[in-house]
Scaffold this motif. Structure first.
Motif, PDB file in Angstrom:
ATOM      1  N   LEU A  87      97.414  -4.886 -37.653  1.00  0.00           N
ATOM      2  CA  LEU A  87      96.038  -5.229 -37.144  1.00  0.00           C
ATOM      3  C   LEU A  87      96.343  -5.967 -35.740  1.00  0.00           C
ATOM      4  N   LYS A  88      97.497  -6.740 -35.858  1.00  0.00           N
ATOM      5  CA  LYS A  88      97.700  -7.754 -34.499  1.00  0.00           C
ATOM      6  C   LYS A  88      98.228  -6.796 -33.284  1.00  0.00           C
ATOM      7  N   LYS A  89      98.796  -5.752 -33.691  1.00  0.00           N
ATOM      8  CA  LYS A  89      99.382  -4.484 -32.711  1.00  0.00           C
ATOM      9  C   LYS A  89      98.131  -3.870 -32.058  1.00  0.00           C
ATOM     10  N   THR A  90      97.018  -3.798 -33.076  1.00  0.00           N
ATOM     11  CA  THR A  90      95.745  -2.967 -32.490  1.00  0.00           C
ATOM     12  C   THR A  90      94.599  -3.904 -32.492  1.00  0.00           C
ATOM     13  N   ALA A  91      94.834  -5.050 -31.981  1.00  0.00           N
ATOM     14  CA  ALA A  91      93.609  -5.990 -32.089  1.00  0.00           C
ATOM     15  C   ALA A  91      92.273  -5.486 -31.538  1.00  0.00           C
ATOM     16  N   PRO A  92      92.541  -4.967 -30.321  1.00  0.00           N
ATOM     17  CA  PRO A  92      90.919  -4.492 -29.681  1.00  0.00           C
ATOM     18  C   PRO A  92      90.551  -3.448 -30.745  1.00  0.00           C
ATOM     19  N   LEU A  93      91.253  -2.856 -31.220  1.00  0.00           N
ATOM     20  CA  LEU A  93      90.393  -1.654 -32.005  1.00  0.00           C
ATOM     21  C   LEU A  93      90.103  -2.261 -33.275  1.00  0.00           C
ATOM     22  N   ALA A  94      90.856  -3.150 -33.788  1.00  0.00           N
ATOM     23  CA  ALA A  94      90.399  -3.896 -34.956  1.00  0.00           C
ATOM     24  C   ALA A  94      89.024  -4.553 -34.646  1.00  0.00           C
ATOM     25  N   ARG A  95      88.924  -5.128 -33.609  1.00  0.00           N
ATOM     26  CA  ARG A  95      87.568  -5.953 -33.406  1.00  0.00           C
ATOM     27  C   ARG A  95      86.658  -4.979 -33.172  1.00  0.00           C
ATOM     28  N   GLY A  96      86.704  -3.916 -32.735  1.00  0.00           N
ATOM     29  CA  GLY A  96      85.794  -2.741 -32.254  1.00  0.00           C
ATOM     30  C   GLY A  96      85.257  -2.368 -33.610  1.00  0.00           C
ATOM     31  N   ILE A  97      86.117  -2.127 -34.498  1.00  0.00           N
ATOM     32  CA  ILE A  97      85.697  -1.438 -35.752  1.00  0.00           C
ATOM     33  C   ILE A  97      84.828  -2.572 -36.571  1.00  0.00           C
ATOM     34  N   THR A  98      85.371  -4.000 -36.438  1.00  0.00           N
ATOM     35  CA  THR A  98      84.753  -5.187 -37.051  1.00  0.00           C
ATOM     36  C   THR A  98      83.197  -5.029 -36.765  1.00  0.00           C
ATOM     37  N   GLY A  99      83.096  -4.916 -35.213  1.00  0.00           N
ATOM     38  CA  GLY A  99      81.791  -5.046 -34.672  1.00  0.00           C
ATOM     39  C   GLY A  99      80.785  -4.091 -34.935  1.00  0.00           C
ATOM     40  N   TYR A 100      81.259  -2.992 -35.079  1.00  0.00           N
ATOM     41  CA  TYR A 100      80.457  -1.723 -35.718  1.00  0.00           C
ATOM     42  C   TYR A 100      80.056  -1.904 -36.995  1.00  0.00           C
ATOM     43  N   PHE A 101      80.806  -2.425 -37.878  1.00  0.00           N
ATOM     44  CA  PHE A 101      80.651  -2.522 -39.261  1.00  0.00           C
ATOM     45  C   PHE A 101      79.775  -3.840 -39.415  1.00  0.00           C
ATOM     46  N   ARG A 102      79.635  -4.695 -38.647  1.00  0.00           N
ATOM     47  CA  ARG A 102      78.667  -5.609 -38.837  1.00  0.00           C
ATOM     48  C   ARG A 102      77.256  -5.475 -38.871  1.00  0.00           C
ATOM     49  N   ARG A 103      76.937  -4.365 -38.341  1.00  0.00           N
ATOM     50  CA  ARG A 103      75.700  -3.679 -38.313  1.00  0.00           C
ATOM     51  C   ARG A 103      75.244  -3.825 -39.757  1.00  0.00           C
ATOM     52  N   GLU A 104      76.078  -3.585 -40.881  1.00  0.00           N
ATOM     53  CA  GLU A 104      75.854  -3.537 -42.296  1.00  0.00           C
ATOM     54  C   GLU A 104      75.318  -5.041 -42.822  1.00  0.00           C
ATOM     55  N   VAL A 105      75.680  -5.984 -41.914  1.00  0.00           N
ATOM     56  CA  VAL A 105      75.154  -7.555 -42.689  1.00  0.00           C
ATOM     57  C   VAL A 105      74.097  -8.146 -41.694  1.00  0.00           C
ATOM     58  N   VAL A 106      73.723  -7.485 -40.743  1.00  0.00           N
ATOM     59  CA  VAL A 106      72.884  -8.319 -39.761  1.00  0.00           C
ATOM     60  C   VAL A 106      71.739  -7.354 -39.555  1.00  0.00           C
ATOM     61  N   ALA A 107      70.604  -7.854 -39.352  1.00  0.00           N
ATOM     62  CA  ALA A 107      69.450  -6.861 -39.336  1.00  0.00           C
ATOM     63  C   ALA A 107      69.232  -6.173 -37.753  1.00  0.00           C
ATOM     64  N   ASP A 108      69.797  -7.090 -36.856  1.00  0.00           N
ATOM     65  CA  ASP A 108      69.459  -6.835 -35.324  1.00  0.00           C
ATOM     66  C   ASP A 108      70.796  -6.699 -34.804  1.00  0.00           C
ATOM     67  N   PRO A 109      71.332  -5.545 -34.552  1.00  0.00           N
ATOM     68  CA  PRO A 109      72.658  -5.343 -33.778  1.00  0.00           C
ATOM     69  C   PRO A 109      72.533  -6.019 -32.692  1.00  0.00           C
ATOM     70  N   ALA A 110      71.758  -6.225 -31.855  1.00  0.00           N
ATOM     71  CA  ALA A 110      71.789  -7.028 -30.445  1.00  0.00           C
ATOM     72  C   ALA A 110      72.336  -8.491 -30.673  1.00  0.00           C
ATOM     73  N   LEU A 111      72.561  -8.915 -32.267  1.00  0.00           N
ATOM     74  CA  LEU A 111      73.141 -10.231 -32.561  1.00  0.00           C
ATOM     75  C   LEU A 111      74.476 -10.313 -32.494  1.00  0.00           C
ATOM     76  N   ILE A 112      75.178  -9.196 -32.479  1.00  0.00           N
ATOM     77  CA  ILE A 112      76.520  -8.955 -32.624  1.00  0.00           C
ATOM     78  C   ILE A 112      77.372  -9.114 -31.257  1.00  0.00           C
ATOM     79  N   ASN A 113      78.133 -10.090 -31.188  1.00  0.00           N
ATOM     80  CA  ASN A 113      78.734 -10.525 -29.687  1.00  0.00           C
ATOM     81  C   ASN A 113      80.166 -10.579 -29.837  1.00  0.00           C
ATOM     82  N   PRO A 114      80.876 -10.421 -28.731  1.00  0.00           N
ATOM     83  CA  PRO A 114      82.412 -10.378 -28.648  1.00  0.00           C
ATOM     84  C   PRO A 114      82.912 -11.827 -29.132  1.00  0.00           C
TER      85      PRO A 114
END
Length: 305
Positions: free
Chosen positions: A167-194
């Protein structure tokens, strides 16, 4: 990027030594802010103290707030030795006893709420008020496909991936995937920020052992869920059966758009807990403290003050 602990707590990140459920010495990371009656913030699975980022300061105006990273999470130790079902209950008790010399208020979310409820049932003298947010108490399976996948993945493979620091070697990808899956736990995707995604993923990208301990917790969880109906000593079953005898004043908060655990579970819990209040959080997902903090904070202060 500035250190979150240093920016949030007067003394930054502190470390507490406890004996864990395996009777081994471990270091627990925590932050402390405010004065007055002690209040403990307990995060959920795959999380750490950062999940309370919007709640710490408002509560610290009235309480002595302790924000802890459970063993295996965040900046706390992640020992290689395997854990047993219910180890978190023992460790939360020892953390509270080490930090506080009087009954505390516990505010807990998701798995942390289930652990806190179990502890209050076993040791009611430790806690005089309890807040439970989106509790996985009436579930019959893990809430997502990727948790179910991880539950059956060989732990040795996960540990190998962890040691390889993939994950450390592919940190940008890991963060991108996490940002996408946070849609499961927030009602408004606009609240997801870097910034949030960076800090949410930080321990898993930067610290060896975090991914392996998360997988281990997931695999312990599926064992507990599968044993609810068949094992009289099952952890969740025991908590359910003791609800009617749990008299600690309790506030139950639930997101009306929680995709993991429906709000009907919160209403059911309220009916089972004799000294409880229930409040539905409007347009709020599972990560209530992180994405619906204004509603959460108002409800907390109304209950506690």
């Amino acid at each position: 990027m500035q250190d979150w602990w240093e920016n949030t707590f007067p003394k930054g990140r502190q470390m507490l030594t406890i004996t864990d459920a395996n009777e081994a010495s471990v270091q627990i990371a925590y932050g402390e802010k405010g004065t007055g009656k002690p209040l403990i913030l307990v995060h959920g699975i795959a999380s750490w103290s950062y999940s309370w980022r919007h709640t710490i300061a408002p509560l610290a105006e009235h309480f002595r707030v302790f924000c802890i990273d459970a063993k295996g999470h965040g900046f706390s130790d992640k020992p290689l030795s395997p854990d047993k079902i219910g180890h978190q209950i023992i460790e939360l008790q020892r953390i509270i006893e080490a930090l506080c010399d009087e009954p505390v208020t516990i505010i807990a979310q998701s798995l942390g709420a289930l652990i806190s409820l179990a502890l209050v049932q076993q040791k009611p003298e430790l806690c005089d008020r309890l807040v439970l947010i989106n509790v996985p108490i009436f579930l019959n399976t893990l809430p997502t496909w990727w948790m179910q996948f991880l539950a059956y993945l060989p732990l040795e493979l996960v540990q190998f991936v962890d040691r390889s620091r993939l994950l450390k070697k592919t940190a940008p990808l890991a963060r991108g995937i996490t940002g996408y899956f946070r849609r499961e736990v927030v009602a408004d995707p606009a609240l997801i920020n870097p910034t949030d995604v960076y800090w949410i993923t930080y321990p898993y990208i930067e610290m060896e052992g975090a991914i392996a301990k998360y997988a281990e917790d997931i695999q312990l969880s599926i064992k507990v869920i599968q044993g609810i109906s068949s094992d009289p000593t099952n952890f969740i079953r025991t908590v359910r059966e003791n609800l009617a005898n749990t008299h600690t004043p309790c506030l139950i908060l639930w997101g009306d758009r929680d995709r993991w655990f429906p709000s009907s579970h919160g209403e059911q819990l309220h009916q089972c807990l004799p000294n409880s209040q229930f409040k539905l959080l409007k347009n709020c997902g599972h990560d209530a403290s992180g994405s619906c903090s204004e509603q959460v904070n108002l409800a907390l202060l109304d209950f506690l003050l």
